[in-house]
Design a protein around this motif. Structure first.
Motif, short mmCIF file in Angstrom:
data_model
loop_
_atom_site.label_atom_id
_atom_site.label_comp_id
_atom_site.label_asym_id
_atom_site.label_seq_id
_atom_site.Cartn_x
_atom_site.Cartn_y
_atom_site.Cartn_z
N GLU A 2 -8.13 6.08 -7.40
CA GLU A 2 -8.68 6.22 -5.63
C GLU A 2 -9.50 4.74 -4.50
O GLU A 2 -8.06 5.14 -3.62
CB GLU A 2 -10.01 6.72 -6.27
N VAL A 3 -8.96 3.87 -5.65
CA VAL A 3 -9.26 2.81 -5.02
C VAL A 3 -8.09 2.51 -4.78
O VAL A 3 -7.57 1.52 -3.52
CB VAL A 3 -9.83 1.94 -5.55
N ALA A 4 -6.86 2.51 -4.88
CA ALA A 4 -5.65 2.62 -4.67
C ALA A 4 -4.57 2.72 -3.09
O ALA A 4 -4.42 3.06 -2.60
CB ALA A 4 -4.28 2.71 -5.84
N LEU A 31 -6.97 4.55 -1.15
CA LEU A 31 -8.67 3.94 -0.06
C LEU A 31 -7.39 3.92 1.05
O LEU A 31 -6.88 2.98 0.86
CB LEU A 31 -9.56 3.30 -0.77
N GLY A 32 -7.66 4.44 1.79
CA GLY A 32 -7.20 4.16 2.85
C GLY A 32 -5.71 4.72 3.76
O GLY A 32 -4.90 4.82 4.76
N ARG A 38 -8.62 12.50 -2.56
CA ARG A 38 -8.25 11.21 -3.16
C ARG A 38 -8.67 11.76 -4.74
O ARG A 38 -7.70 11.13 -5.61
CB ARG A 38 -8.99 9.41 -2.76
N ALA A 74 -12.59 12.23 0.77
CA ALA A 74 -12.75 10.86 -0.30
C ALA A 74 -11.87 12.59 -1.57
O ALA A 74 -11.49 12.46 -2.89
CB ALA A 74 -14.08 11.09 -0.88
N ALA A 94 0.89 -1.53 0.09
CA ALA A 94 0.24 -0.01 0.23
C ALA A 94 0.57 1.51 -0.32
O ALA A 94 0.61 2.08 -0.87
CB ALA A 94 -1.26 0.19 1.24
#
Lengths: 373, 237
Positions: B104-106, B108-109, B117, B114, B81
């Motif tokens: 964006e999904v990469a 997350l966290g 991102r 939002a 990550a």
């Protein structure tokens, strides 16, 4: 994009399967809401039906199994009448039978001269008079359902009764009941010298404290018997506990099936989306985040199923209550508590079903997952 | 210059040991290197790459990242990550998400909020000439655009190491050159170490180090020169 985007897209990408699973959950919730609601409805219906007749307290057999099996001796009446706060007492005999073999009906036997007759709102006819041969007053709903008018005959407990009046009540139970003179019903049921219960009217004006004091005095006058308000009386009838237990057991079984449906759907989704899960893992999504992704899908489906199920359950109760055989006995009763219970079940069953597929998803090695395309 | 990844006597068996994909491989990669892992199909080069970034688990030996042994799925996920960006031959973009969301999904966290991102995703899309394609799904992009998007996604968390498994394998000659040029630029601009798995000698020639794999073992390991940017004339196919 938020953490909810991916689960939502996942569900939308498989609309038919998602819809069928939601429907499965909805039916389980509807079953729970309808079963527990109808059981509570019967209980509530009896309580409000007795309450409507002007009684403040009810004396009945302690721990009676069902409404009609309670037995209170006539001899108790004088002692109850002697309690200082009591204005009047009236023995009542109840029975559930069929009217003209077409509908289930509650028969209530009231003594002549009882205070119960005083508040009756007659739409047609009159109250029974001495000399009447098997007179009956029908509640408005059952009279309409059976298409009966004053002067017609209706067969109750294998005995033709002459309709002398039609009355309007506010409770569904009374709207679908037949009120007859006590003596005739006692004779038909071979229950002379006993009642199902005593209805007690207290002296006015009345406050909560007066009722509590009167209740204590009545308990002293009727040792070994149940004394309470109409709600307490309904709650003390053990058959309602049994019905609730049956309803809850069936509901639990149905909920378990819904949980399995969620598990099956998500297991298939996890298998189909092995690649996607592999990509997410390759991007650095932790096993916990992947677990959450699958669980969120389960929660989404459960929430949707829960809401639809509550609506379906309420509709099912309405429909069940409208059937001729259930009229007056089954009353829809959707309480806030039963909605909360249904939602608690749903939010346990859904994620529980999602847990195993989610755990499986986290056990995949990303390389294995990505090889499966 | 410091040690980034270290494989010590690593082996990987499949089918209960009947297939030995990687055997006794020891490899150390510095944080400023560009490494080409070359070999024929089935030589074990992709398996080594999977072991380097924790996508697979070694049957024997140890993998260390930045000097620390990494064990377990969660630990490797944390490393990937924040430290590793991966580019796959078949792009491996999520079809249900738009180009922007694929980046964006990469994030997350790793990047809270939002909006943040979204901004980072748009920055990367713009950097790779995909700003106009942000709302399109991968299926609506060309092969070159998809690979650029995959690279953008791999760089989302500003990794220390970019690994690419046959990054030009699904592309035509022109697009391949463009993709290798981008990877070269990533190394130069961001100081990201690069490992490229390829069976294409011309792609390998662009890297500063060449590791040849055969039958799951390292047959040769040679340093040549710093990564170069391909020119159209330097490549034929």
């Amino acid at each position: 994009m938020t953490e909810l985007t991916l689960p939502l897209r996942g569900l939308i990408a498989r609309p038919l399967r998602t819809l069928l699973t939601i429907l499965g959950i909805a039916l389980a919730v509807a079953g729970f809401v309808a079963l527990t609601g109808l059981t509570a409805g019967v209980q509530h219906s009896f309580a409000s039906g007795i309450d409507e007749n002007g009684a403040d307290l009810v004396v009945s057999q302690r721990g009676a199994f069902n409404l009609v099996s309670s037995t209170v001796p006539r001899s108790l009446g004088s002692g109850l009448s002697a309690v200082p706060d009591v204005e009047a007492v009236s023995g009542v005999l109840l029975n559930i039978t069929t009217a003209d073999d077409a509908a289930n009906i509650v028969m209530a036997g009231w003594p002549a001269g009882s205070f119960l007759w005083n508040d009756m709102h007659l739409l047609a006819g009159r109250i029974p008079a001495p000399g009447d041969q098997w007179p009956v007053i029908l509640g408005e709903s059952i009279a309409t359902a059976l298409d009966k008018r004053v002067g017609d005959t209706v067969e109750l407990q294998f005995q033709p009764y002459q309709i002398v009046g039609i009355a309007s009540f506010s409770s569904v139970l009374n709207q679908n009941s037949a009120i007859v003179p006590l003596e005739g019903l006692q004779q038909l049921l071979s229950r002379e010298d006993v009642f199902t219960l005593y209805e007690v009217r207290l002296k006015r004006p009345l406050d909560k404290n007066d009722v509590a004091v009167a209740r204590t005095r009545l308990m002293a006058a009727a040792p070994g018997f149940e004394v309470g308000d109409t709600e307490q009386f309904a709650n003390s009838i053990r058959i309602f506990d049994l019905l609730q237990a049956i309803a809850q057991t069936i509901s639990l079984a149905v909920m378990a099936m819904a949980s399995v449906a969620v598990a099956n759907t998500l297991l298939m989704a996890v298998n189909e989306r092995t690649f996607e899960i592999g990509v997410l893992a390759a991007l650095g999504w932790s096993p916990r985040r992947i677990l959450r992704l699958i669980l969120i899908e389960g929660v989404f489906m459960s929430a949707a199923g829960g809401v639809i199920g509550i609506i379906l359950g309420a509709l099912a109760m309405e429909m069940a209550a409208k059937t001729k055989f259930a009229a007056g006995l089954i009353v829809p009763y959707l309480s806030g508590w039963s909605i909360v219970q249904a939602l608690i079940f749903v939010f346990i069953a859904g994620p529980l079903g999602a847990l195993y597929p989610a755990w499986r998803a986290t056990r995949l090695l990303p390389a294995d997952a990505l090889r499966r395309i | 210059m410091s040690l980034l990844v270290e494989l010590s006597n690593v082996g990987r068996d499949f089918d209960s040991g009947r297939i030995v994909a990687v055997d006794d491989v020891s490899l150390a990669i510095e944080d400023d290197e560009t490494v080409a892992i070359v070999g024929r199909s089935g030589s074990g080069k992709s398996t080594i790459l999977n072991l380097v970034c924790g996508l697979d688990r070694p049957t024997r030996g140890e993998v260390r990242f930045e000097g620390r042994a990494v064990n377990g799925r969660a630990a490797w996920a944390a490393v990937r990550a924040s430290r590793i960006g991966i580019v796959f031959q078949n792009f491996f973009l999520l079809q249900s998400l738009s180009a922007g969301e694929n980046i964006e999904v990469a994030l997350l966290g790793n990047l809270g909020g939002a909006r943040q991102r979204r901004i980072r995703a748009l920055e990367l899309l713009a950097h790779f000439g995909l700003a106009e394609r942000a709302t399109l799904r991968p299926a609506e992009l060309s092969g070159g655009e998809r690979q650029r998007l995959a690279i953008a996604r791999a760089l989302a968390n500003r990794p220390k190491l970019l690994v690419a498994d046959e990054p030009t394998g699904s592309l035509d000659v022109q697009t391949s050159q463009s993709v290798m040029s981008i990877i070269g630029n990533v190394h130069r601009e961001f100081g990201t170490a690069v490992i490229v798995v390829t069976h294409d000698e011309e792609v390998a020639a662009l890297c500063g180090r060449r590791v040849e794999i055969s039958d799951g073992r390292i047959r040769s390991d040679s340093r040549v020169a710093a990564i170069s940017t391909p020119t159209p004339a330097s490549r034929t196919r």
